[in-house]
Design a protein around this motif. Structure first.
Motif, short mmCIF file in Angstrom:
data_model
loop_
_atom_site.label_atom_id
_atom_site.label_comp_id
_atom_site.label_asym_id
_atom_site.label_seq_id
_atom_site.Cartn_x
_atom_site.Cartn_y
_atom_site.Cartn_z
N VAL A 178 0.85 -1.19 0.00
CA VAL A 178 0.00 0.00 0.00
C VAL A 178 0.88 1.23 0.00
O VAL A 178 2.00 1.20 0.52
CB VAL A 178 -0.94 -0.02 1.23
CG1 VAL A 178 -0.15 0.04 2.52
CG2 VAL A 178 -1.98 1.08 1.17
N GLN A 179 0.38 2.31 -0.55
CA GLN A 179 1.13 3.56 -0.56
C GLN A 179 1.00 4.25 0.79
O GLN A 179 0.01 4.07 1.51
CB GLN A 179 0.62 4.48 -1.66
CG GLN A 179 1.04 4.05 -3.06
CD GLN A 179 0.74 5.11 -4.10
OE1 GLN A 179 -0.23 5.84 -3.97
NE2 GLN A 179 1.58 5.20 -5.12
N ALA A 180 2.00 5.05 1.09
CA ALA A 180 1.97 5.83 2.33
C ALA A 180 0.70 6.67 2.37
O ALA A 180 0.29 7.26 1.35
CB ALA A 180 3.20 6.71 2.42
N GLY A 181 0.07 6.70 3.53
CA GLY A 181 -1.20 7.40 3.70
C GLY A 181 -2.41 6.52 3.50
O GLY A 181 -3.54 6.93 3.82
N GLY A 182 -2.19 5.33 2.98
CA GLY A 182 -3.29 4.41 2.72
C GLY A 182 -3.69 3.59 3.93
O GLY A 182 -3.17 3.80 5.03
N SER A 183 -4.59 2.65 3.69
CA SER A 183 -5.14 1.82 4.76
C SER A 183 -5.14 0.35 4.38
O SER A 183 -5.20 0.01 3.19
CB SER A 183 -6.59 2.25 5.07
OG SER A 183 -6.66 3.58 5.51
N LEU A 184 -5.07 -0.48 5.39
CA LEU A 184 -5.24 -1.92 5.25
C LEU A 184 -5.99 -2.43 6.47
O LEU A 184 -5.89 -1.84 7.56
CB LEU A 184 -3.90 -2.64 5.17
CG LEU A 184 -3.12 -2.63 3.87
CD1 LEU A 184 -1.76 -3.30 4.07
CD2 LEU A 184 -3.88 -3.31 2.75
N ARG A 185 -6.71 -3.53 6.29
CA ARG A 185 -7.32 -4.20 7.43
C ARG A 185 -6.82 -5.64 7.49
O ARG A 185 -7.05 -6.41 6.55
CB ARG A 185 -8.83 -4.20 7.37
CG ARG A 185 -9.46 -4.72 8.68
CD ARG A 185 -10.96 -4.64 8.70
NE ARG A 185 -11.59 -5.74 8.01
CZ ARG A 185 -12.80 -6.21 8.28
NH1 ARG A 185 -13.51 -5.64 9.26
NH2 ARG A 185 -13.33 -7.20 7.59
N LEU A 186 -6.15 -5.97 8.56
CA LEU A 186 -5.69 -7.33 8.78
C LEU A 186 -6.76 -8.10 9.54
O LEU A 186 -7.45 -7.55 10.40
CB LEU A 186 -4.40 -7.35 9.58
CG LEU A 186 -3.23 -6.55 9.02
CD1 LEU A 186 -1.99 -6.74 9.89
CD2 LEU A 186 -2.94 -6.91 7.59
N SER A 187 -6.86 -9.38 9.22
CA SER A 187 -7.75 -10.28 9.93
C SER A 187 -6.95 -11.45 10.48
O SER A 187 -5.93 -11.84 9.92
CB SER A 187 -8.84 -10.82 9.00
OG SER A 187 -9.62 -9.78 8.47
N CYS A 188 -7.43 -12.00 11.57
CA CYS A 188 -6.82 -13.18 12.16
C CYS A 188 -7.94 -14.13 12.56
O CYS A 188 -8.72 -13.81 13.47
CB CYS A 188 -5.96 -12.82 13.36
SG CYS A 188 -5.33 -14.23 14.29
#
Length: 124
Positions: free
Chosen positions: A12-22
């Motif tokens: 992802v680019q700086a400033g972006g978002s991600l959602r991790l799941s476990c």
């Protein structure tokens, strides 16, 4: 025995978002406090966030406070890490972990079960 499987990592680019799941299996998920840690090659595993077994209490590393949010869905046996305003310093392998020792655990040694990790890479 609890098995943990992380997903949601990526580039992802700086400033972006991600959602991790476990996703957890093999145990009574609602009795485990959960945590997220991260690690880069040659460095120690670093605490990111933790949540109590009820989801009522959370704790965050100062470096992610205000940007990351940890949550859990006990009906789905899953914990999440919503990561916003990502920067290059957030690049690491992210690990999910489970423990029953304390209400909210910040130390890796408190955790008995670990996932295999998911890579998060933030580009500038």
């Amino acid at each position: 025995q609890v098995q943990l499987v992380e997903s949601g990592g990526g580039l992802v680019q700086a400033g972006g978002s991600l959602r991790l799941s476990c996703a957890a299996s093999g145990g009574i998920f609602s009795t485990y406090g959960m945590g997220w840690f991260r690690q880069n090659p040659g460095k120690a595993r670093e605490f990111v966030a933790a949540i109590s077994w009820t989801g009522d209490s959370t704790s965050y590393a100062d470096s992610v406070k205000g940007r990351f949010t940890m949550s859990r869905d006990n009906a789905r046996n899953t914990v999440y890490l919503q990561m916003n305003s990502l920067n290059v310093e957030d690049t690491a392998v992210y690990y999910c972990a489970a423990q029953t020792k304390v209400w909210v655990a910040l130390l890796p040694n408190d955790y008995a079960y670990w996932g295999q990790g998911t890579q998060v890479t933030v580009s500038s």
